[in-house]
Enzyme design. Structure first.
Site, mmCIF file in Angstrom:
data_model
loop_
_atom_site.group_PDB
_atom_site.id
_atom_site.type_symbol
_atom_site.label_atom_id
_atom_site.label_comp_id
_atom_site.label_asym_id
_atom_site.label_seq_id
_atom_site.Cartn_x
_atom_site.Cartn_y
_atom_site.Cartn_z
ATOM 1 N N HIS A 1 -2.928 -65.388 -18.040
ATOM 2 C CA HIS A 1 -3.363 -64.117 -18.598
ATOM 3 C C HIS A 1 -3.158 -63.045 -17.527
ATOM 4 O O HIS A 1 -3.470 -63.250 -16.367
ATOM 5 C CB HIS A 1 -4.845 -64.220 -18.985
ATOM 6 C CG HIS A 1 -5.420 -62.931 -19.465
ATOM 7 N ND1 HIS A 1 -4.894 -62.251 -20.541
ATOM 8 C CD2 HIS A 1 -6.476 -62.192 -19.039
ATOM 9 C CE1 HIS A 1 -5.607 -61.145 -20.738
ATOM 10 N NE2 HIS A 1 -6.566 -61.084 -19.828
ATOM 11 N N CYS B 1 5.885 -3.762 16.142
ATOM 12 C CA CYS B 1 5.848 -2.508 15.400
ATOM 13 C C CYS B 1 7.021 -2.509 14.426
ATOM 14 O O CYS B 1 8.135 -2.871 14.794
ATOM 15 C CB CYS B 1 5.965 -1.332 16.365
ATOM 16 S SG CYS B 1 6.154 0.244 15.521
ATOM 17 N N CYS C 1 -0.788 -58.935 -23.096
ATOM 18 C CA CYS C 1 -1.411 -58.487 -21.839
ATOM 19 C C CYS C 1 -0.356 -58.170 -20.787
ATOM 20 O O CYS C 1 -0.575 -57.328 -19.918
ATOM 21 C CB CYS C 1 -2.399 -59.529 -21.323
ATOM 22 S SG CYS C 1 -1.710 -61.170 -21.170
ATOM 23 N N CYS D 1 0.860 -1.175 0.000
ATOM 24 C CA CYS D 1 0.000 0.000 0.000
ATOM 25 C C CYS D 1 0.897 1.225 0.000
ATOM 26 O O CYS D 1 2.107 1.115 0.214
ATOM 27 C CB CYS D 1 -0.918 -0.012 1.221
ATOM 28 S SG CYS D 1 -0.038 0.187 2.772
ATOM 29 N N CYS E 1 0.904 -6.424 28.245
ATOM 30 C CA CYS E 1 0.255 -7.399 29.124
ATOM 31 C C CYS E 1 1.044 -8.692 29.316
ATOM 32 O O CYS E 1 0.574 -9.625 29.963
ATOM 33 C CB CYS E 1 -1.145 -7.713 28.606
ATOM 34 S SG CYS E 1 -1.122 -8.702 27.089
ATOM 35 N N CYS F 1 -1.231 -2.832 8.074
ATOM 36 C CA CYS F 1 -1.184 -1.374 7.941
ATOM 37 C C CYS F 1 -2.408 -0.794 8.630
ATOM 38 O O CYS F 1 -3.535 -1.058 8.230
ATOM 39 C CB CYS F 1 -1.158 -0.964 6.464
ATOM 40 S SG CYS F 1 -1.321 0.813 6.256
ATOM 41 N N CYS G 1 9.616 0.596 15.491
ATOM 42 C CA CYS G 1 10.449 0.693 16.691
ATOM 43 C C CYS G 1 10.564 -0.616 17.474
ATOM 44 O O CYS G 1 11.038 -0.637 18.598
ATOM 45 C CB CYS G 1 9.895 1.783 17.620
ATOM 46 S SG CYS G 1 8.360 1.280 18.431
HETATM 47 ZN ZN LIG Z 1 -1.132 -7.396 25.227
HETATM 48 ZN ZN LIG Z 2 6.491 1.680 17.256
HETATM 49 ZN ZN LIG Z 3 -1.594 1.209 4.098
#
Ligand SMILES: [Zn+2]
Ligand SMILES: [Zn+2]
Ligand SMILES: [Zn+2]
Ligand SMILES: [Zn+2]
Ligand SMILES: [Zn+2]
Ligand SMILES: [Zn+2]
Lengths: 93, 512
Positions: free
Chosen positions: B461, B59, B168, B6, B49, B95, B62
């Protein structure tokens, strides 16, 4: 820090191995093709622009219920064996 | 959805290149090294979590880890305006501006290479990936929109063969070969490229496959094939009845020699088989037989491995077992009653006796020894020859005892590592360190063709049962094709049995 069973399997590379084994078994038993067909149908009905999340929500439970018991059993057994083997190793060192 | 990514991903790539994706992939998606696996195990947790599952994403900007199910990666994207993330399970790119995963051809190539790396670093065979058409193939598919769909009760691929006297023996072998799944795939995919199409037997077989699958149902006449085989295997020339087994081996040999002559084609499945030939015949039919000769004096073992195209199995009572009267003989003598019996006997250690002393490589003296044959490497198609014809100086006779054979056959018990019982037998269920070999090796086969010899030695046969589709069996009696039940197949006498490996490996490790 205590390592979880999950971490143990990742570290040894077993998780990747087991994941690949699972992938192969699902291909072999036709599960993958089945789920692919279901997805195709859903996309046909809902249009090309359906999002991944929407597709996932519709397909997950149907896909899960189609996983053959033998495959689940084999994987469970192998996971158990791997964890036991890792435990043995720890005892030895 | 296209595979051009994209605009947002393209902008990111223009600014930072593919390196960030590559790094994340090689450490946290596929883990191409042990170091990476340790890092993955320790650090792949949602930063919010601490979950390790719930569709963990990283990500792309980063290297923040966040789960998707509880919305932690979304949160990060929003607050930091980092709108691209990598799914850590599959390596797909999400994205947030487009609101969905996007596919990018360039990054898919990166991902593919990483999967191969991982497979290598774990010494697993190549990971399975589904076939994706290349751009060229997409064009071809568009240009040729007609598709043929094989439905359940389709009779596709079934054609009778005219008997040209007593041919055969040839007809039934041709039927078996035509219905060998991998051989069919090879020829229907136009894999044979030939510099000399006129006199080439492989080309003839190739066009034969086209004929069988053309949709025409009239019986075929195999004039040209017969002629070509006669010119290449002179001992089979003439119209009298021949042994189907001999014909089978001769045909493989002629085909192999033809392929060998012109082979520049890239290897298809197996890189190294014991025959050291990459022709389609060897890729499908060649296995490796291990022979261990053990010196009784010093226990020195000398091992050799020989290629085989089929396994010939004895049906008579075990020599020297004393026959049935000796009761519970240690050798388990008596005549075999099933294919498994035959294979068990074939791979049993056999005492060579005092009259057959062999010079031992280890202690350099002539000693009595035992010899054991086992399967070192299994072929994709396992062909078994039940030795029903006994030729001796006194008389030729046919052994018509019933030998049962299964639809599904597991060859694991006859493998070298199993039978010799020396290595690794203690590992539970065979998943050894780093999941090597035995973890995935699956040695199950299913029956796909049976050749029968009906009648006596003189007036016999040949007919064939072939599996056309899953659970669809047919009897081929020259020009007559009739539907058969599995039960008919399994209760037939059986002369040649053909089994196809159920699970194929995708590329192999070159270490043997
Ligand atoms: Zn989480
Ligand atoms: Zn990030
Ligand atoms: Zn995008
Ligand atoms: Zn040719
Ligand atoms: Zn060859
Ligand atoms: Zn010796």
């Amino acid at each position: 820090m205590k390592t979880s069973p999950h971490q143990t399997l990742v570290k040894a590379g077993d998780r990747d191995g087991l994941k690949e084994l699972l992938r192969r078994r699902l291909v072999e038993c036709g599960w993958r093709d089945e789920v692919k067909l279901i997805c195709k149908e859903i996309i046909k009905e809902n249009g090309q622009d359906i999002t991944y999340d929407a597709l996932l929500a519709m397909v997950t439970s149907r896909a899960r219920s189609r996983v053959p018991d033998v495959v689940k059993k084999e994987l469970l057994q192998k996971i158990k064996n791997q964890l036991l083997a890792q435990e043995e190793k720890l005892k030895l060192t | 959805m296209s595979d051009h990514g994209c605009i947002h991903l393209n902008n990111f790539k223009a600014a930072k290149g593919i390196q960030p994706y590559k790094v994340i992939h090689s450490f946290f998606v596929t883990s191409t090294s042990n170091e990476a696996r340790v890092r993955k195990a320790v650090s792949c947790l949602c930063h919010t979590c601490k979950s390790y599952k719930d569709r963990l994403h990283s990500c792309l900007h980063c290297i923040f880890f966040g789960c998707y199910v509880k919305g932690h990666i979304q949160e990060h994207a929003k607050t930091k305006k980092h709108f691209l993330a990598v799914d850590l399970c599959y390596g797909n790119i999400l994205c947030f501006q487009c609101g969905d995963y996007v596919y990018d051809r360039e990054l898919l190539v990166v991902a593919k290479a990483q999967w191969s790396e991982t497979a290598k670093s774990l010494s697993l065979g190549e990971f399975y990936r589904t076939w994706e058409p290349s751009l060229y193939e997409v064009e071809l598919l568009k240009k040729n929109p007609r598709r043929r769909r094989v439905v359940e009760n389709s009779t596709i691929g079934l054609r009778g063969l005219i008997n040209l006297g007593s041919t055969c023996f040839m007809n039934c072998i041709v039927q078996a070969l035509i219905h060998t799944p991998l051989l069919r795939d090879y020829f229907l995919a136009d894999r044979h490229h030939c510099p000399q199409p006129n006199r080439c037997l492989v080309c003839e077989v190739s066009s034969l496959f086209q004929e069988f699958y053309s949709g025409n149902k009239a019986p075929l006449i195999l004039h040209k094939l017969l002629h070509l085989i006669w010119t290449h295997a002179r001992h089979l020339a003439g119209y009298e009845q021949q042994d189907a087994h001999e014909f089978f081996i001769a045909t493989l040999d002629v085909l192999h020699r033809h392929c060998e002559q012109y082979s520049q084609v890239a290897p298809l499945i197996v890189k190294d088989n014991p025959h050291h030939c990459n022709c389609i015949i060897d890729q499908i039919f060649t296995g490796g037989l291990q022979s261990d000769v053990v010196c009784q004096a010093c226990n020195g073992v000398s091992t050799t491995i020989d290629p085989f195209w089929d396994i010939s199995l004895d049906l008579g009572p075990t020599a020297g077992s004393g026959g049935p009267s000796s009761g519970l003989s240690k050798e388990g003598g008596g005549a075999p009653t099933s294919l498994l019996d035959c294979l068990e006997r074939f791979t049993r250690a056999e005492h060579l006796g005092s009259s057959a002393k062999i010079k031992c490589n280890n202690c350099q003296t002539y000693q009595e020894s035992t010899k054991q044959l086992t399967m070192k490497q299994l072929p994709i198609v396992a062909s078994f020859h039940l030795k029903r014809f006994e030729h001796s100086s006194i008389q030729d006779k046919k052994i018509s005892t019933f030998i049962s054979f299964p639809e599904q056959l597991d060859m694991t018990p006859f493998m070298s590592h199993r039978r010799n019982g020396n290595n690794n037998s203690a590992a539970p269920n065979g998943l050894h360190k780093n999941g090597e070999d035995a973890a995935f090796s699956d040695n199950r086969y299913s029956l796909f063709a049976v050749i029968n010899h009906e009648g006596s030695l003189e007036t016999g046969h040949y007919t064939a049962f072939i599996r056309q589709q899953r659970d669809q069996w047919f009897k081929c009696d020259d020009h007559l094709i009739t539907r058969a039940r599995l039960k008919d197949v399994l209760t037939s006498e059986g002369y040649l049995l053909f089994y196809h490996k159920q699970i194929l490996e995708y590329g192999r490790n070159s270490k043997v």
